[in-house]
Scaffold this motif. Sequence first.
Motif, PDB file in Angstrom:
ATOM      1  N   LYS A   1     -11.118  -7.367   0.740  1.00  0.00           N
ATOM      2  CA  LYS A   1     -10.198  -6.606   1.590  1.00  0.00           C
ATOM      3  C   LYS A   1      -8.765  -6.832   1.138  1.00  0.00           C
ATOM      4  O   LYS A   1      -8.369  -7.953   0.849  1.00  0.00           O
ATOM      5  CB  LYS A   1     -10.342  -7.035   3.048  1.00  0.00           C
ATOM      6  N   GLN A   2      -8.026  -5.731   1.097  1.00  0.00           N
ATOM      7  CA  GLN A   2      -6.612  -5.784   0.753  1.00  0.00           C
ATOM      8  C   GLN A   2      -5.852  -4.825   1.648  1.00  0.00           C
ATOM      9  O   GLN A   2      -6.369  -3.775   2.021  1.00  0.00           O
ATOM     10  CB  GLN A   2      -6.378  -5.366  -0.699  1.00  0.00           C
ATOM     11  N   GLN A   3      -4.630  -5.207   1.943  1.00  0.00           N
ATOM     12  CA  GLN A   3      -3.767  -4.302   2.692  1.00  0.00           C
ATOM     13  C   GLN A   3      -2.789  -3.672   1.718  1.00  0.00           C
ATOM     14  O   GLN A   3      -2.289  -4.338   0.800  1.00  0.00           O
ATOM     15  CB  GLN A   3      -3.000  -5.033   3.783  1.00  0.00           C
ATOM     16  N   LEU A   4      -2.536  -2.396   1.898  1.00  0.00           N
ATOM     17  CA  LEU A   4      -1.551  -1.720   1.085  1.00  0.00           C
ATOM     18  C   LEU A   4      -0.703  -0.839   1.975  1.00  0.00           C
ATOM     19  O   LEU A   4      -1.133  -0.444   3.060  1.00  0.00           O
ATOM     20  CB  LEU A   4      -2.209  -0.920  -0.042  1.00  0.00           C
ATOM     21  N   LYS A   5       0.500  -0.577   1.524  1.00  0.00           N
ATOM     22  CA  LYS A   5       1.422   0.268   2.279  1.00  0.00           C
ATOM     23  C   LYS A   5       1.806   1.454   1.409  1.00  0.00           C
ATOM     24  O   LYS A   5       2.103   1.304   0.227  1.00  0.00           O
ATOM     25  CB  LYS A   5       2.666  -0.513   2.681  1.00  0.00           C
ATOM     26  N   ILE A   6       1.797   2.626   2.027  1.00  0.00           N
ATOM     27  CA  ILE A   6       2.179   3.852   1.334  1.00  0.00           C
ATOM     28  C   ILE A   6       3.686   3.998   1.490  1.00  0.00           C
ATOM     29  O   ILE A   6       4.178   4.122   2.618  1.00  0.00           O
ATOM     30  CB  ILE A   6       1.442   5.067   1.917  1.00  0.00           C
ATOM     31  N   VAL A   7       4.413   3.955   0.382  1.00  0.00           N
ATOM     32  CA  VAL A   7       5.871   3.991   0.472  1.00  0.00           C
ATOM     33  C   VAL A   7       6.483   5.326   0.037  1.00  0.00           C
ATOM     34  O   VAL A   7       7.616   5.627   0.397  1.00  0.00           O
ATOM     35  CB  VAL A   7       6.529   2.828  -0.311  1.00  0.00           C
TER      36      VAL A   7
END
Length: 139
Positions: free
Chosen positions: A118-124
């Motif tokens: 599991k990884q968290q990512l942010k759409i910038v």
Amino acid sequence: MKYGSLILEKKEYVYLKRILNISGYVGDLQTQKCLTSLSEELKTAHIVDEEEMPYDVIRFNSKVTVVFENGIEKIVQVVIPTDKDLSQNKISILTPLGSALIGYSKDDAILWDFPKGKQQLKIVEITQAKNFSEFDLVI
């Protein structure tokens, strides 16, 4: 999630459902797991006509800048499987990252179960194709 659920344009949704139905033949178990997660998210997705599609939502041919929890920034373009080209950072919707991004919007944070965990990512940032007719589907 900015809009409360995934948002997909009607023709793109139909195409995506079709390729997910035949993707059961994907040999990689981890990729199959990501596609199953996407299929579950599609059950509550908001499906809209082209003219109602928000400009800041990831769709086919969108160029997306994402930042992973480890600080790595990556720019990719989410495309249909036949248009994938890793040398140009064009990733198929059938990849773990492609399936994680579709239907989300700018500033959304996503927790996704990638092959390495599991990884968290942010759409910038999201840049749309200049002309959405660049994505012509045969339905």
